[in-house]
Enzyme design. Structure first.
Site, PDB file in Angstrom:
ATOM      1  N   ARG A 187       1.002  -1.131  -0.055  1.00 32.01           N
ATOM      2  CA  ARG A 187       0.089  -0.031  -0.261  1.00 32.01           C
ATOM      3  C   ARG A 187       1.114   1.349  -0.053  1.00 32.01           C
ATOM      4  O   ARG A 187       1.907   1.253   0.798  1.00 32.01           O
ATOM      5  CB  ARG A 187      -0.843   0.114   1.350  1.00 32.01           C
ATOM      6  CG  ARG A 187      -2.159  -1.089   1.310  1.00 32.01           C
ATOM      7  CD  ARG A 187      -3.077  -0.839   2.458  1.00 32.01           C
ATOM      8  NE  ARG A 187      -4.193  -0.037   1.850  1.00 32.01           N
ATOM      9  CZ  ARG A 187      -4.913   0.435   2.856  1.00 32.01           C
ATOM     10  NH1 ARG A 187      -4.880  -0.009   4.146  1.00 32.01           N
ATOM     11  NH2 ARG A 187      -5.777   1.443   2.317  1.00 32.01           N
TER      12      ARG A 187
ATOM     13  N   ASP B  94      -2.750   9.165   7.693  1.00 33.25           N
ATOM     14  CA  ASP B  94      -1.979   8.175   7.021  1.00 33.25           C
ATOM     15  C   ASP B  94      -0.413   8.842   6.626  1.00 33.25           C
ATOM     16  O   ASP B  94       0.518   7.815   6.741  1.00 33.25           O
ATOM     17  CB  ASP B  94      -2.502   7.614   5.677  1.00 33.25           C
ATOM     18  CG  ASP B  94      -3.595   6.731   6.276  1.00 33.25           C
ATOM     19  OD1 ASP B  94      -4.629   7.169   6.447  1.00 33.25           O
ATOM     20  OD2 ASP B  94      -3.332   5.585   6.520  1.00 33.25           O
TER      21      ASP B  94
HETATM   22  O1  MRU Z   1      -7.645   2.502   4.162  1.00 32.00           O
HETATM   23  P1  MRU Z   1      -7.355   2.407   5.754  1.00 32.00           P
HETATM   24  O2  MRU Z   1      -8.215   1.791   6.410  1.00 32.00           O
HETATM   25  O3  MRU Z   1      -6.148   1.360   5.949  1.00 32.00           O
HETATM   26  O4  MRU Z   1      -7.083   3.747   6.158  1.00 32.00           O
HETATM   27  C1  MRU Z   1      -7.018   4.074   7.603  1.00 32.00           C
HETATM   28  C2  MRU Z   1      -7.054   5.455   7.842  1.00 32.00           C
HETATM   29  O5  MRU Z   1      -7.254   6.290   6.916  1.00 32.00           O
HETATM   30  C3  MRU Z   1      -7.060   5.948   9.252  1.00 32.00           C
HETATM   31  O6  MRU Z   1      -7.852   7.105   9.432  1.00 32.00           O
HETATM   32  C4  MRU Z   1      -5.590   6.275   9.457  1.00 32.00           C
HETATM   33  O7  MRU Z   1      -4.916   5.222   8.813  1.00 32.00           O
HETATM   34  C5  MRU Z   1      -5.289   6.591  10.936  1.00 32.00           C
HETATM   35  S1  MRU Z   1      -5.097   5.195  11.821  1.00 32.00           S
HETATM   36  C6  MRU Z   1      -4.761   5.312  13.495  1.00 32.00           C
END
Ligand code: MRU
Length: 343
Positions: free
Chosen positions: A85, A233
């Site tokens: 990712r 992220d």
């Molecule tokens: O696609 P995801 O579910 O991995 O995205 C997660 C998010 O966007 C969260 O808000 C972010 O990673 C913060 S997690 C503490």
């Protein structure tokens, strides 16, 4: 509290987040390719949890290496994990931490390197929980008592090794005795809010109301929401924040209605190498996540689809960034590097 990810003698055990809340099931990844696939398919997701999984992925990869060409094997393991990712910087941060450690031990007995990498991966996990508690302690005083907190996506125990970042702030405020109720955006298309945030807050007995994403503006305007808290992220040097798609809309609506918008994230989510959020790579996911809900088609076959998994919220909408080292405020170009360098 729920166990998101653990190192065991059988392999890396994770709660399967694709099946929650209907099925609570744990999967065991027995080699680094299985860990990589778990990250890619979002069995485990959320920036800090992805980082812990990647650290354990490197450790398990080296357990199974034959040691004939240590450097080449390490390279394959790290590359495979890094290609899962693109947006959450914690993935690359954790891989780099493990890789540097492994390289610093080159020439030592393989058994010693293996043992040390397992210890380091477990340390990444333990540190993450402690970091989240610290984020909670810094963030709790910012949450107004007796009001609702709006959150988007899942930045909770499930998105971390435990306790959560945004939900850590909420948990800490509740533990401090504040009367807090939560509005959780469902977070289409992957439904992290409906499936994960609603589930874990319900387990904790925290008063939670689930809303669809397009209701956020209505409730922000109504004046019942005291603040918004979300995770991140990747955060650029200037304070632009990449987070789950839909975060930007919430931030704009919050500012329009005079509601503080906080981002809670560990220092490992900062990417000080990027001058602005425009440089953050945004993951594009499969069209089926938009056209289908739990396998049922909700759109005509053949329709064009866009599915960016994240958006960037410009720093002007961010009231403060809550980290384990304290809260950063604008101008972020100054406060973020200072906070990152502080002890
Ligand atoms: O696609 P995801 O579910 O991995 O995205 C997660 C998010 O966007 C969260 O808000 C972010 O990673 C913060 S997690 C503490």
């Amino acid at each position: 509290m729920v166990e998101t990810i653990q190192w065991t003698d059988d392999g890396v055990v994770m709660i399967d987040q694709t099946r929650l809340p209907r099925v609570v099931e744990y999967v065991t990844c027995r080699d680094f390719r299985e860990v990589a696939e778990a990250i890619r398919s979002m069995v485990i997701r959320g920036a800090p949890a992805i980082g812990v999984a990647a650290a354990m992925g490197v450790a398990i990869g080296v357990q199974k290496s034959n040691g004939t060409d240590f450097r080449a094997e390490l390279e394959v393991i790290c590359d495979t994990l890094a290609k899962t990712r693109p947006t959450a910087v914690n993935l690359f941060w954790a891989i780099d931490r493990m890789k540097q450690l492994a390289l610093s031990m080159e020439g030592k007995p393989l058994a010693e390197i293996r043992q040390r990498l397992v210890e380091e991966a477990c340390l990444v996990r333990e540190e993450d929980i402690a970091i989240n508690r610290a984020i909670g302690a810094h963030g709790a005083p910012l949450v107004p008592d007796g009001k609702r907190v709006l959150t988007h996506c899942n930045a909770g125990a499930l998105a971390t090794a435990g306790y959560g970042t945004a939900l850590g702030v909420i948990r800490a405020a509740v533990e401090a005795g504040k009367k807090i109720a939560v509005f959780a955006d469902e977070t289409r298309p992957f439904l992290q809010g409906a499936r994960l945030t609603a589930w874990e807050l319900q387990q904790d007995g925290i008063d939670t109301t689930l809303i669809t994403d397009n209701m956020a503006g209505h409730f922000l305007r109504a004046g019942t929401i005291g603040c918004v808290v979300v995770g991140a992220d990747r955060i650029a040097r200037n304070g632009d924040v990449a987070n789950k798609i839909g975060t930007y809309s919430v931030a704009v609506l919050a500012k329009e209605n005079g509601v503080p918008f906080y981002v809670a994230a560990p220092i490992s989510t900062l990417d000080l190498t990027l001058s602005s959020g425009d440089l953050i790579p945004i993951e594009e996911r499969a069209a089926a996540e938009v056209t289908h809900v739990f396998g049922v088609a909700v759109a005509p076959e053949g329709i064009g689809v866009a599915n960016p998994a994240f958006d960037v919220t410009p720093n002007r909408y961010v009231t403060g960034i809550i980290t384990e080292k304290g809260v950063a405020y604008a101008p972020y170009e100054e406060s973020l590097p200072r906070l990152a360098a502080s002890r």
